[in-house]
Write an enzyme that holds these catalytic residues in place. Structure first.
Site, PDB file in Angstrom:
ATOM      1  N   HIS A 190     -34.312   7.174 -18.653  1.00 39.97           N
ATOM      2  CA  HIS A 190     -34.335   6.698 -17.260  1.00 39.97           C
ATOM      3  C   HIS A 190     -33.956   5.224 -17.191  1.00 39.97           C
ATOM      4  O   HIS A 190     -33.080   4.826 -16.418  1.00 39.97           O
ATOM      5  CB  HIS A 190     -35.744   6.919 -16.690  1.00 39.97           C
ATOM      6  CG  HIS A 190     -35.962   6.346 -15.333  1.00 39.97           C
ATOM      7  ND1 HIS A 190     -36.011   7.123 -14.192  1.00 39.97           N
ATOM      8  CD2 HIS A 190     -36.162   5.067 -14.910  1.00 39.97           C
ATOM      9  CE1 HIS A 190     -36.216   6.351 -13.138  1.00 39.97           C
ATOM     10  NE2 HIS A 190     -36.324   5.091 -13.554  1.00 39.97           N
ATOM     11  N   GLU A 191     -34.613   4.421 -18.006  1.00 40.41           N
ATOM     12  CA  GLU A 191     -34.358   2.977 -17.964  1.00 40.41           C
ATOM     13  C   GLU A 191     -32.954   2.640 -18.465  1.00 40.41           C
ATOM     14  O   GLU A 191     -32.362   1.648 -18.061  1.00 40.41           O
ATOM     15  CB  GLU A 191     -35.402   2.225 -18.800  1.00 40.41           C
ATOM     16  CG  GLU A 191     -36.837   2.397 -18.309  1.00 40.41           C
ATOM     17  CD  GLU A 191     -37.021   1.985 -16.858  1.00 40.41           C
ATOM     18  OE1 GLU A 191     -36.260   1.105 -16.380  1.00 40.41           O
ATOM     19  OE2 GLU A 191     -37.915   2.528 -16.196  1.00 40.41           O
ATOM     20  N   HIS A 240     -30.620   2.500 -15.512  1.00 45.15           N
ATOM     21  CA  HIS A 240     -30.687   1.208 -14.819  1.00 45.15           C
ATOM     22  C   HIS A 240     -29.949   0.127 -15.600  1.00 45.15           C
ATOM     23  O   HIS A 240     -29.188  -0.665 -15.034  1.00 45.15           O
ATOM     24  CB  HIS A 240     -32.150   0.781 -14.633  1.00 45.15           C
ATOM     25  CG  HIS A 240     -32.918   1.616 -13.663  1.00 45.15           C
ATOM     26  ND1 HIS A 240     -32.453   1.928 -12.414  1.00 45.15           N
ATOM     27  CD2 HIS A 240     -34.155   2.178 -13.760  1.00 45.15           C
ATOM     28  CE1 HIS A 240     -33.357   2.657 -11.770  1.00 45.15           C
ATOM     29  NE2 HIS A 240     -34.392   2.831 -12.575  1.00 45.15           N
TER      30      HIS A 240
END
Length: 427
Positions: free
Chosen positions: A21-22, A25
């Site tokens: 997920h990170e 980003h």
């Protein structure tokens, strides 16, 4: 031992999901020239880190999440470069403190690499990239399972016949009390292995269609079954009884009851089937996320010895324990255990996608909503020929973000305690 191994494997899968997920980003932020100072999995004290370029990559002590740190998350106050305005209002102090902390991370040489300076569509991509990574992972796992392994699909062949009629809330559904009525299927003479050809004069192509027809019927209906190569017509007198709703198992409705359980078989799905199934998963997950506040009384009740439902919310501890339970389950083949663990992991990633898209700070959806509002304001200003209103000041929402964070923390602790004292079990 298998339980412990399963817990560890599934826990590592959850950590990978967080890091994945990170990574979304991080990649999007670097693509648009935003300086990222930290990429961390976990919270609290750093237990390992390594710096590469502008970014410190590391692991934190508390593995219940992750984050990346981008400079310039909040724009400076209008007509003021940086600084804190003294105010007696606590929420004003929160706003100014957040703005000042954001400004302190910006070195003079990085003044052009701040998050708020990017156009709204770029900021939206940066914030949506994290949840989309979870969606990609979930869809990839589900697709591989559905197309490669198959989906357990109920058929029109009878697996078992209920001997009697019991209330849907009966604690023991395996044994019939002496005063129990025989089920309509048992009274009509259904047998395991019967394949239902017609119900009330109509042919049905799937168990789901037949189930809806049964639930919507009453009285005596003819049922044609294929038994040992021959067709047999049975007369079934359906009764009306309270049963859980198909789309909401905790709610009951009065429907027609026959008393049959279908056999299931693995059916490999095509692209259309995969799309329908995953679409159903997304809809169900969104519904469960919306229902989270309603589950608080059930969680409190479970902590003090009440029933913990299988669809109860779980955290990292509870999900990891489910992974251990799946790996150590008896009577299930190794392939099925592996598929169940991957299904659980895909479900967690789907939940992370839906949850993070909620339009509230500090979730990703809150930043997306702020960027969308800024874009709307700027377009409207151009339309009516007014000055550009500038970046939307998300720092003003920090008091709300702190309040939402406290609610999330309290809810997470409630789920954690429930996962420890009264965990969800699958078998």
């Amino acid at each position: 031992m298998l339980v412990v191994v399963g817990i560890v494997i599934f826990f590592l899968g959850l950590l990978f999901s967080i890091a994945w997920h990170e990574l979304g980003h991080l990649a999007a932020a670097k693509l648009f020239g935003i300086k990222v100072t930290q990429y961390m999995v976990g919270f609290g004290r750093t237990i390992w880190s390594r710096r590469k370029g502008d970014t410190e990559y590391g692991l934190k002590l508390i593995p219940f999440g992750g984050y990346i740190r981008m400079i310039g998350m909040f724009p400076p106050k209008k007509d003021e470069k940086y600084g804190r305005t003294a105010s007696s209002a606590p929420w004003r102090a929160m706003i100014e403190d957040a703005r000042q902390m954001s400004a302190e991370e910006v070195a003079p040489e990085d003044a052009h690499r701040q998050f708020y300076q990017r156009s709204p569509w770029k900021r939206i991509i940066v914030m949506v990239a994290g949840p989309v990574m979870n969606l990609i992972l979930a869809v990839s796992i589900f697709t591989a399972i559905l197309m490669g392994h198959g989906l357990n699909t109920p058929t029109l062949t009878v697996s078992s016949v209920s001997a009697c009629v019991l209330p849907a809330t009966a604690p023991d559904t395996e044994h019939c009390p002496p005063d129990a009525l025989p089920s309509p299927a048992a009274a009509a003479g259904f047998r395991p292995g019967d394949r239902i050809v017609e119900f009330n004069g109509r042919h049905y192509g799937s168990w789901e269609e037949l189930q809806l027809a049964i639930r919507g019927s009453a009285g005596t209906v003819p049922v044609v079954v294929e038994r040992d190569g021959q067709r047999v017509t049975l007369q079934a007198t359906l009764m009306q009884t309270d049963r859980p709703k198909l789309d909401s198992p905790r709610e009951f409705e009065k429907v027609g009851f026959l008393g049959l359980t279908p056999t299931t078989e693995l059916v490999k799905q095509d692209f259309a089937g995969v799309a329908r199934t995953i679409g159903g998963f997304v809809t169900l997950t969104a519904q469960k996320v919306i229902e989270l506040p309603e589950r608080v009384p059930d969680l409190v009740d479970a902590i003090f010895g009440g029933e913990r439902h299988q669809d109860s919310p779980v955290g990292i501890v509870g999900a990891s324990r489910l992974g251990g339970e799946v790996l150590a389950s008896d009577g299930v083949g190794v392939d099925d255990r592996i598929m169940m663990m991957f299904n659980l992991l895909a479900g967690v990633n789907l939940s992370l996608f839906v949850f993070n898209m909620l339009p509230v700070l500090p979730l990703d959806g809150g930043h997306i909503a702020g960027a969308l509002w800024e874009s709307i304001r700027r377009r409207f200003a151009r339309l009516v020929r007014r000055p550009d209103p500038g970046p939307f000041d998300t720092a003003r929402l920090m008091p709300l973000a702190y309040a939402v964070s406290l609610v999330f923390i309290a809810y997470s602790l409630l789920v954690l305690v429930a996962d420890i004292v009264n965990p969800v079990t699958l078998f």
